[in-house]
Design a protein around this motif. Structure first.
Motif, mmCIF file in Angstrom:
data_model
loop_
_atom_site.group_PDB
_atom_site.id
_atom_site.type_symbol
_atom_site.label_atom_id
_atom_site.label_comp_id
_atom_site.label_asym_id
_atom_site.label_seq_id
_atom_site.Cartn_x
_atom_site.Cartn_y
_atom_site.Cartn_z
ATOM 1 N N ALA A 33 44.197 45.860 41.613
ATOM 2 C CA ALA A 33 43.211 46.875 41.271
ATOM 3 C C ALA A 33 43.392 47.268 39.812
ATOM 4 O O ALA A 33 44.506 47.562 39.388
ATOM 5 C CB ALA A 33 43.377 48.094 42.179
ATOM 6 N N GLU A 34 42.305 47.244 39.053
ATOM 7 C CA GLU A 34 42.408 47.466 37.619
ATOM 8 C C GLU A 34 41.283 48.361 37.101
ATOM 9 O O GLU A 34 40.183 48.392 37.664
ATOM 10 C CB GLU A 34 42.315 46.122 36.865
ATOM 11 N N GLY A 61 34.937 39.826 43.437
ATOM 12 C CA GLY A 61 36.392 39.722 43.514
ATOM 13 C C GLY A 61 37.156 40.559 42.520
ATOM 14 O O GLY A 61 38.359 40.353 42.324
ATOM 15 N N ALA A 62 36.480 41.521 41.874
ATOM 16 C CA ALA A 62 37.164 42.404 40.924
ATOM 17 C C ALA A 62 37.263 43.805 41.529
ATOM 18 O O ALA A 62 36.242 44.468 41.738
ATOM 19 C CB ALA A 62 36.410 42.465 39.605
ATOM 20 N N ILE A 110 39.047 39.109 35.111
ATOM 21 C CA ILE A 110 38.128 39.088 33.973
ATOM 22 C C ILE A 110 36.887 38.258 34.304
ATOM 23 O O ILE A 110 35.752 38.662 34.024
ATOM 24 C CB ILE A 110 38.838 38.535 32.728
ATOM 25 N N ARG A 111 37.092 37.100 34.905
ATOM 26 C CA ARG A 111 35.950 36.262 35.287
ATOM 27 C C ARG A 111 35.025 36.997 36.246
ATOM 28 O O ARG A 111 33.796 36.927 36.132
ATOM 29 C CB ARG A 111 36.453 34.963 35.918
ATOM 30 N N ALA A 142 30.018 39.929 37.590
ATOM 31 C CA ALA A 142 29.393 41.134 38.128
ATOM 32 C C ALA A 142 28.446 41.764 37.113
ATOM 33 O O ALA A 142 27.333 42.206 37.465
ATOM 34 C CB ALA A 142 30.468 42.135 38.552
ATOM 35 N N ARG A 143 28.877 41.823 35.869
ATOM 36 C CA ARG A 143 28.017 42.386 34.831
ATOM 37 C C ARG A 143 26.759 41.535 34.656
ATOM 38 O O ARG A 143 25.659 42.063 34.466
ATOM 39 C CB ARG A 143 28.776 42.492 33.503
#
Length: 330
Positions: free
Chosen positions: A26-27, A56-57, A230-231, A236-237
């Motif tokens: 979690a970030e 997945g983020a 990061i990917r 997502a963005r």
């Protein structure tokens, strides 16, 4: 509704983040002027629609940063794997020895910028600004550089006007109100809020070429878990930008809640920017690097002394985190 004075930070304010690895799934991510400036709006959509988790983020928070020298000092020891900042900040940090890379090209133009005057102002064109007071946020800021470029389109120089530092965009609107300046930059979403109160005499979409506005950055060699994070953030963005194109009103309503705006204002800002084209280039990019726009941004900042020395733009870029169809430089 925010008073103009609440918009203290430039949408294109300088900032830098040095990102270090930490053992966690979690970030947080860091987005310059999130909740204030238009650049970060896609992240509000990605969070609200659940795109981060679906890709997945596990994004635990979107941290806002005002940018500038304070951000550079405060964020050097940061732990976020991914951040969105002005390219100037990346260049300055790299020149100071930071191991960071540009991993995505997020906002490709400065289409949010409008330069406006009071409705009863005698100023009708850029040439009418000779001898007038031209507002900008801070020395060596993007708003100063863009003001220089706007004047150049009319064959003028900054010496032809009185450049007045206002300290921020909201403060610039206030200065315009009381006559401290004759013209001020009014970027989105401020423009959607005040477009009925002021008269535009210059719009970036009409006058200026595509310029890299904000970019995604990460450490040079993140650990595998953070690389996947990061990917996922970039994917997502990208989905959020597509959603904004297809559902501008719904996107505006989401932005309104996060940015503390009236829904009509947020809808207007989203529509204005999602339909904006500067020489055929959209405002919110999907991550693919537009090298020409990045090089132009570098040259613009050199104009006001924000960047000095030789800069090899391609050496600052790492496309490994982009989806395969976006990895080629444009």
């Amino acid at each position: 509704m925010k008073h103009p004075a609440a918009y203290l930070a430039s949408s294109l304010a300088l900032g830098a983040v040095v990102l270090v690895a930490m053992p966690a799934q979690a970030e947080d991510i860091v987005v310059s002027n999130y909740g204030v400036s238009a650049n970060g709006m896609p992240y509000a959509i990605a969070e609200a629609k659940g795109y981060f988790k679906e890709e997945g983020a596990n994004v635990t928070g979107i941290l806002s940063s005002a940018g500038g020298g304070t951000t550079l000092r405060n964020m050097l020891a940061g732990s976020a794997p991914y951040a969105e900042v002005n390219p100037n900040a990346v260049i300055l940090a790299i020149q100071q020895g930071a191991d960071i890379k540009i991993v995505s090209d997020n906002v490709l133009t400065v289409a949010e910028f409008v330069w406006a005057v009071k409705p009863d102002s005698p100023i009708k064109t850029i040439k009418d600004l000779k001898g007038k007071k031209f507002g900008y946020t801070n020395p060596r800021s993007t708003s100063q550089a863009l003001a220089t470029m706007v004047l150049q389109t009319a064959g003028m120089k900054t010496d032809d006007v009185e450049m007045v530092k206002t300290g921020g965009f909201g403060e610039g609107v206030a200065a315009l109100d009381i006559g401290v300046v004759d013209i001020a930059p009014v970027p989105e979403p401020l423009w959607s809020e005040f477009q009925n109160k002021y008269r535009p005499i210059a719009k970036a979409t009409d006058l200026l070429p595509p310029l890299a506005n904000v970019v995604g950055v990460s450490v040079g060699s993140p650990v595998p878990a953070k690389a996947e994070f990061i990917r996922a953030v970039i994917r997502a963005r990208r989905r959020a930008v597509t959603y904004m194109e297809q559902h501008p009103d719904e996107s505006g309503d989401i932005v309104a809640k996060v940015y503390n705006l009236e829904p009509a204002i947020a809808r207007s800002a989203v529509k204005n920017l999602i339909t904006s084209k500067t020489a055929g280039i959209e405002y919110w990019g999907t991550g693919q690097i537009h090298l020409d726009g990045l090089k132009r941004a570098i040259e613009v900042q050199k104009m006001v002394g924000a960047i000095t020395g030789d800069v090899d733009a391609e050496k600052m870029i790492d496309t490994q985190f982009l989806p395969d169809d976006l990895k080629a430089l444009k």
